[in-house]
Scaffold this motif. Structure first.
Motif, PDB file in Angstrom:
ATOM      1  N   SER A   1      43.636  17.135  19.550  1.00 35.53           N
ATOM      2  CA  SER A   1      44.142  17.774  20.765  1.00 35.53           C
ATOM      3  C   SER A   1      43.085  17.762  21.868  1.00 35.53           C
ATOM      4  O   SER A   1      43.121  18.587  22.776  1.00 35.53           O
ATOM      5  N   LEU A   2      42.159  16.815  21.805  1.00 34.61           N
ATOM      6  CA  LEU A   2      41.093  16.729  22.803  1.00 34.61           C
ATOM      7  C   LEU A   2      41.651  16.228  24.136  1.00 34.61           C
ATOM      8  O   LEU A   2      42.546  15.377  24.176  1.00 34.61           O
ATOM      9  N   ASN A   3      41.088  16.744  25.229  1.00 36.50           N
ATOM     10  CA  ASN A   3      41.626  16.405  26.547  1.00 36.50           C
ATOM     11  C   ASN A   3      41.302  14.985  26.990  1.00 36.50           C
ATOM     12  O   ASN A   3      41.818  14.510  28.006  1.00 36.50           O
ATOM     13  N   VAL A   4      40.442  14.282  26.235  1.00 33.32           N
ATOM     14  CA  VAL A   4      40.135  12.899  26.599  1.00 33.32           C
ATOM     15  C   VAL A   4      41.339  11.992  26.383  1.00 33.32           C
ATOM     16  O   VAL A   4      41.449  10.931  27.008  1.00 33.32           O
TER      17      VAL A   4
ATOM     18  N   GLY B   1      25.679   6.369  13.382  1.00 33.76           N
ATOM     19  CA  GLY B   1      26.355   7.659  13.375  1.00 33.76           C
ATOM     20  C   GLY B   1      27.312   7.880  14.523  1.00 33.76           C
ATOM     21  O   GLY B   1      28.243   8.673  14.409  1.00 33.76           O
ATOM     22  N   ALA B   2      27.096   7.191  15.660  1.00 30.84           N
ATOM     23  CA  ALA B   2      27.940   7.460  16.825  1.00 30.84           C
ATOM     24  C   ALA B   2      28.143   6.251  17.721  1.00 30.84           C
ATOM     25  O   ALA B   2      28.742   6.378  18.777  1.00 30.84           O
ATOM     26  N   GLY B   3      27.664   5.097  17.342  1.00 24.60           N
ATOM     27  CA  GLY B   3      27.707   3.933  18.215  1.00 24.60           C
ATOM     28  C   GLY B   3      29.110   3.455  18.543  1.00 24.60           C
ATOM     29  O   GLY B   3      29.950   3.284  17.656  1.00 24.60           O
TER      30      GLY B   3
ATOM     31  N   GLY C   1      27.874  13.488  21.370  1.00 27.33           N
ATOM     32  CA  GLY C   1      29.208  14.082  21.392  1.00 27.33           C
ATOM     33  C   GLY C   1      29.640  14.680  20.068  1.00 27.33           C
ATOM     34  O   GLY C   1      30.823  14.889  19.838  1.00 27.33           O
ATOM     35  N   PHE C   2      28.690  14.964  19.180  1.00 24.60           N
ATOM     36  CA  PHE C   2      29.075  15.525  17.879  1.00 24.60           C
ATOM     37  C   PHE C   2      29.719  16.890  18.075  1.00 24.60           C
ATOM     38  O   PHE C   2      29.334  17.633  18.955  1.00 24.60           O
ATOM     39  N   ASN C   3      30.622  17.272  17.237  1.00 30.74           N
ATOM     40  CA  ASN C   3      31.124  16.440  16.147  1.00 30.74           C
ATOM     41  C   ASN C   3      32.238  15.552  16.653  1.00 30.74           C
ATOM     42  O   ASN C   3      33.101  15.971  17.395  1.00 30.74           O
TER      43      ASN C   3
ATOM     44  N   ARG D   1      32.587   9.704  21.443  1.00 25.18           N
ATOM     45  CA  ARG D   1      33.838  10.168  22.050  1.00 25.18           C
ATOM     46  C   ARG D   1      33.741  10.337  23.559  1.00 25.18           C
ATOM     47  O   ARG D   1      34.758  10.273  24.260  1.00 25.18           O
ATOM     48  N   TYR D   2      32.530  10.540  24.092  1.00 23.30           N
ATOM     49  CA  TYR D   2      32.400  10.651  25.542  1.00 23.30           C
ATOM     50  C   TYR D   2      32.673   9.317  26.245  1.00 23.30           C
ATOM     51  O   TYR D   2      32.933   9.293  27.451  1.00 23.30           O
TER      52      TYR D   2
END
Length: 316
Positions: free
Chosen positions: A70-73, A206-208, A256-258, A263-264
């Protein structure tokens, strides 16, 4: 089911939140996919190529994973793509009504997430430059300027009104919030290794962005082929990507964890996929198709890993 703690937690969640995650994000994600198809068609891609881009975007990038949240992105991506679609119609028809619609949807995106400004600023500069080159008459230039500025500024005014009603004045120690954010970003960029954070945003395990959506590696070839036919739009899309990467690489919460990947950076994913269409239509040999298939399959499996577990319980 043996994990009674999980059952208790899941049953205690607000029904409104459950509804949003079951309908809200999938609905906007489906709309985004449809609009991406329409945009790809405006670049002259065949229906086959456009469908390939749509499936790659929806099933082999982290868009699929975030379509379960339900993220606004998620609605932000829809507003961005819809605004960009009307910009493409403005290029084709020179109708300022389409430009007004572009500004309205970009404004809705700003109301959703204020980092939308990272797209609005380069787009505004770009549209003024291209408009002046096509028709240097002052009347046309002013008309273009006002068609975009009035709806865009209106969204900012609405944002400030909402902010004032909710929490009062949008200032810290007498400074506007925008100035505070810019100051913090500048401090972060000077105190921390910016290149290391850029590498983390794009390639860290981890986030790439490229690790969680390996199909985006094709953008390095895609932009090259896309530039030959759409020079100005290629530069515009690259400016979108660079602005997001530089801003969030200068932030201490760049990861941007978690989350599931960077996600940004989700708003720039469609603009990294679109140029691939030019390569697909130009490079028809089988050896070019092999890495695309491999990247698509790996991205699909990465998203399936997210979908097979209740990340909200185990991670968030």
């Amino acid at each position: 089911f043996e994990d009674f703690h999980y059952i208790t937690w899941r049953n205690s969640i607000d029904p409104d939140i459950t509804f949003m995650e079951l309908f809200y994000a999938p609905f906007f994600s489906a709309l985004s996919v449809c609009v991406l198809f329409l945009i790809s068609r405006t670049y002259g891609y065949s229906v086959r190529t456009s469908l390939i881009l749509v499936f790659l975007f929806s099933l082999s990038t982290t868009i699929w994973a975030y379509a379960q949240t339900s993220l606004n992105v998620v609605p932000l991506i829809f507003f961005i793509l819809t605004g960009f679609f009307f910009y493409r119609k403005f290029q084709e028809t020179n109708s300022h009504f389409n430009l007004i619609l572009t500004a309205i949807f970009f404004g809705l995106g700003f109301l959703t997430r204020q980092d939308m400004i990272l797209l609005i600023i380069p787009f505004f500069v770009f549209i003024l430059i291209t408009s002046f080159r096509k028709n240097p008459k002052l009347k046309t230039f002013v008309k273009t300027f006002l068609s975009f500025v009035i709806p865009a500024v209106s969204s900012y005014v609405i944002t400030q009104i909402i902010q004032h009603v909710r929490i009062g004045t949008d200032t810290i120690q007498g400074m506007p919030m925008a100035v505070v954010v810019a100051r913090d970003v500048a401090i972060g960029a000077t105190n921390e290794p910016l290149l290391e954070r850029i590498f983390g945003l794009l390639f860290s395990p981890g986030a790439g962005l490229f690790i969680y959506a390996p199909i985006l590696f094709t953008c390095f070839v895609g932009f090259f082929d896309f530039y030959k036919k759409n020079k100005s739009d290629c530069i515009l899309m690259i400016s979108f990507a660079v602005s997001f990467v530089l801003l969030y690489a200068s932030s201490s919460t760049w990861h941007g964890f978690n989350g599931w990947g960077a996600r940004y950076l989700l708003p720039i994913v469609p603009f990294l996929i679109l140029p691939l269409g030019a390569s697909i239509e130009k490079r028809t040999n089988f050896f070019f198709k092999i890495p695309i298939i491999l990247f698509a399959v790996v991205g699909f499996l990465i998203n399936v890993v997210y979908l097979l577990q209740d990340v909200a319980y185990f991670v968030w």
